[in-house]
Design a protein around this motif. Sequence first.
Motif, PDB file in Angstrom:
ATOM      1  N   CYS A 252       1.106  -1.404   0.198  1.00  0.00           N
ATOM      2  CA  CYS A 252       0.332   0.028   0.200  1.00  0.00           C
ATOM      3  C   CYS A 252       1.044   1.226   0.480  1.00  0.00           C
ATOM      4  CB  CYS A 252      -0.996   0.012   1.195  1.00  0.00           C
ATOM      5  SG  CYS A 252       0.189   0.144   2.831  1.00  0.00           S
ATOM      6  N   LYS A 253       0.101   1.984  -0.135  1.00  0.00           N
ATOM      7  CA  LYS A 253       0.792   3.576   0.284  1.00  0.00           C
ATOM      8  C   LYS A 253       1.139   4.330   1.517  1.00  0.00           C
ATOM      9  CE  LYS A 253       2.010   4.993  -4.023  1.00  0.00           C
ATOM     10  NZ  LYS A 253       3.774   5.341  -4.988  1.00  0.00           N
ATOM     11  N   VAL A 254       1.836   4.526   2.175  1.00  0.00           N
ATOM     12  CA  VAL A 254       2.302   5.105   3.071  1.00  0.00           C
ATOM     13  C   VAL A 254       1.125   6.148   3.563  1.00  0.00           C
ATOM     14  CG1 VAL A 254       3.741   6.059   5.126  1.00  0.00           C
ATOM     15  CG2 VAL A 254       5.348   4.608   3.369  1.00  0.00           C
ATOM     16  N   ASP A 255       0.459   7.007   2.595  1.00  0.00           N
ATOM     17  CA  ASP A 255      -0.321   7.903   3.200  1.00  0.00           C
ATOM     18  C   ASP A 255      -1.768   6.795   3.220  1.00  0.00           C
ATOM     19  OD1 ASP A 255       1.258   9.935   3.234  1.00  0.00           O
ATOM     20  OD2 ASP A 255       0.782  10.519   1.368  1.00  0.00           O
ATOM     21  N   ASP A 256      -1.477   5.659   3.332  1.00  0.00           N
ATOM     22  CA  ASP A 256      -3.230   4.871   2.940  1.00  0.00           C
ATOM     23  C   ASP A 256      -3.559   4.882   4.718  1.00  0.00           C
ATOM     24  OD1 ASP A 256      -3.461   5.518   0.561  1.00  0.00           O
ATOM     25  OD2 ASP A 256      -2.803   3.688   0.018  1.00  0.00           O
ATOM     26  N   ILE A 257      -2.565   4.642   5.726  1.00  0.00           N
ATOM     27  CA  ILE A 257      -2.563   4.346   6.624  1.00  0.00           C
ATOM     28  C   ILE A 257      -1.882   6.217   7.250  1.00  0.00           C
ATOM     29  CG2 ILE A 257      -1.705   3.030   8.252  1.00  0.00           C
ATOM     30  CD1 ILE A 257      -0.132   1.792   6.880  1.00  0.00           C
ATOM     31  N   ARG A 258      -3.413   6.551   8.628  1.00  0.00           N
ATOM     32  CA  ARG A 258      -3.434   7.009   9.470  1.00  0.00           C
ATOM     33  C   ARG A 258      -2.050   6.988  10.759  1.00  0.00           C
ATOM     34  NH1 ARG A 258      -8.977   7.379   9.901  1.00  0.00           N
ATOM     35  NH2 ARG A 258      -8.522   5.532  11.750  1.00  0.00           N
ATOM     36  N   LEU A 259      -1.098   7.662  10.825  1.00  0.00           N
ATOM     37  CA  LEU A 259      -0.571   8.059  12.278  1.00  0.00           C
ATOM     38  C   LEU A 259      -1.656   7.357  13.332  1.00  0.00           C
ATOM     39  CD1 LEU A 259       0.615  11.481  12.579  1.00  0.00           C
ATOM     40  CD2 LEU A 259       1.908   9.362  12.016  1.00  0.00           C
ATOM     41  N   GLN A 260      -0.534   6.248  14.262  1.00  0.00           N
ATOM     42  CA  GLN A 260      -1.084   5.034  15.119  1.00  0.00           C
ATOM     43  C   GLN A 260      -3.146   4.530  14.671  1.00  0.00           C
ATOM     44  OE1 GLN A 260      -0.434   7.017  18.844  1.00  0.00           O
ATOM     45  NE2 GLN A 260      -2.524   6.417  19.641  1.00  0.00           N
ATOM     46  N   ASP A 261      -2.316   3.575  13.409  1.00  0.00           N
ATOM     47  CA  ASP A 261      -3.365   2.994  12.818  1.00  0.00           C
ATOM     48  C   ASP A 261      -2.770   1.967  12.525  1.00  0.00           C
ATOM     49  OD1 ASP A 261      -6.279   2.858  12.900  1.00  0.00           O
ATOM     50  OD2 ASP A 261      -6.065   4.379  11.472  1.00  0.00           O
ATOM     51  N   VAL A 262      -3.825   1.090  11.933  1.00  0.00           N
ATOM     52  CA  VAL A 262      -3.368  -0.207  11.359  1.00  0.00           C
ATOM     53  C   VAL A 262      -4.712  -0.135   9.694  1.00  0.00           C
ATOM     54  CG1 VAL A 262      -5.095  -1.523  12.829  1.00  0.00           C
ATOM     55  CG2 VAL A 262      -2.965  -2.897  11.591  1.00  0.00           C
ATOM     56  N   ARG A 263      -3.631  -1.237   9.239  1.00  0.00           N
ATOM     57  CA  ARG A 263      -4.172  -1.734   7.969  1.00  0.00           C
ATOM     58  C   ARG A 263      -4.220  -3.093   7.277  1.00  0.00           C
ATOM     59  NH1 ARG A 263      -5.584   1.178   2.437  1.00  0.00           N
ATOM     60  NH2 ARG A 263      -5.892  -0.304   1.053  1.00  0.00           N
ATOM     61  N   ARG A 264      -4.940  -3.541   6.859  1.00  0.00           N
ATOM     62  CA  ARG A 264      -5.105  -5.216   6.782  1.00  0.00           C
ATOM     63  C   ARG A 264      -5.242  -5.557   5.683  1.00  0.00           C
ATOM     64  NH1 ARG A 264     -10.589  -8.047   7.598  1.00  0.00           N
ATOM     65  NH2 ARG A 264     -10.391  -7.500  10.011  1.00  0.00           N
ATOM     66  N   TRP A 265      -4.127  -6.227   5.200  1.00  0.00           N
ATOM     67  CA  TRP A 265      -3.095  -6.626   3.872  1.00  0.00           C
ATOM     68  C   TRP A 265      -3.651  -7.958   3.540  1.00  0.00           C
ATOM     69  CZ3 TRP A 265       1.985  -8.505   2.061  1.00  0.00           C
ATOM     70  CH2 TRP A 265       2.827  -7.359   0.981  1.00  0.00           C
ATOM     71  N   GLU A 266      -4.181  -7.915   2.433  1.00  0.00           N
ATOM     72  CA  GLU A 266      -4.366  -9.591   2.300  1.00  0.00           C
ATOM     73  C   GLU A 266      -2.900 -10.240   1.374  1.00  0.00           C
ATOM     74  OE1 GLU A 266      -6.359 -12.151   3.677  1.00  0.00           O
ATOM     75  OE2 GLU A 266      -7.272 -10.574   4.947  1.00  0.00           O
ATOM     76  N   PHE A 267      -2.372 -11.315   1.006  1.00  0.00           N
ATOM     77  CA  PHE A 267      -1.975 -11.698   0.362  1.00  0.00           C
ATOM     78  C   PHE A 267      -1.111 -12.984   0.114  1.00  0.00           C
ATOM     79  CE2 PHE A 267       2.499 -12.729  -1.996  1.00  0.00           C
ATOM     80  CZ  PHE A 267       2.601 -11.822  -2.694  1.00  0.00           C
ATOM     81  N   ASP A 268      -1.549 -13.308  -1.096  1.00  0.00           N
ATOM     82  CA  ASP A 268      -1.722 -15.095  -1.014  1.00  0.00           C
ATOM     83  C   ASP A 268      -2.172 -15.838  -0.463  1.00  0.00           C
ATOM     84  OD1 ASP A 268      -0.327 -16.996  -3.188  1.00  0.00           O
ATOM     85  OD2 ASP A 268       1.775 -16.815  -2.041  1.00  0.00           O
ATOM     86  N   GLY A 269      -3.680 -15.475  -0.155  1.00  0.00           N
ATOM     87  CA  GLY A 269      -4.015 -16.495   1.198  1.00  0.00           C
ATOM     88  C   GLY A 269      -3.770 -16.467   2.557  1.00  0.00           C
ATOM     89  N   HIS A 270      -2.946 -15.117   2.383  1.00  0.00           N
ATOM     90  CA  HIS A 270      -2.377 -14.824   3.962  1.00  0.00           C
ATOM     91  C   HIS A 270      -2.592 -13.650   4.159  1.00  0.00           C
ATOM     92  CE1 HIS A 270       0.164 -16.445   7.896  1.00  0.00           C
ATOM     93  NE2 HIS A 270       0.643 -14.133   7.436  1.00  0.00           N
ATOM     94  N   SER A 271      -2.725 -13.337   5.099  1.00  0.00           N
ATOM     95  CA  SER A 271      -3.211 -12.070   6.307  1.00  0.00           C
ATOM     96  C   SER A 271      -2.142 -11.157   7.163  1.00  0.00           C
ATOM     97  CB  SER A 271      -4.735 -12.044   6.886  1.00  0.00           C
ATOM     98  OG  SER A 271      -5.471 -10.935   7.625  1.00  0.00           O
TER      99      SER A 271
END
Length: 118
Positions: A19-38
């Motif tokens: 993802c882009k760094v700017d897609d995540i706010r400071l002190q936050d988390v984002r889920r990323w799914e890749f190749d069947g893994h979270s």
Amino acid sequence: MSLEFNMVDDTARTWVFACKVDDIRLQDVRRWEFDGHSYAIFRSPKGEIFVTDDICTHEHAHLSDGYVEGHTVECPRHSGRFSYMTGKALGAPVCINLCTYQVRVVDGGVNVLVPRRA
């Protein structure tokens, strides 16, 4: 004299854009799914990026749905806490650490070193 090398076996792991760094706010988390893994991608209060497994080691819950404060994430199911910087379990009910992953930021993009899956 002993030397340690942090070598990457390119046949076993590969860098992948998440993802882009700017897609995540400071002190936050984002889920990323890749190749069947979270994965959970965290941005610290100072803007540093960290990546761990997204599934709690106590019960099957996405940590990316949890509460982030400082450098910790609290599981939404039973309030177990982890350091997202190290993956360390910080107390009951969690007692198994999370896997963490190497990260590099290139041109504002978050790249994660992930295992190649068969």
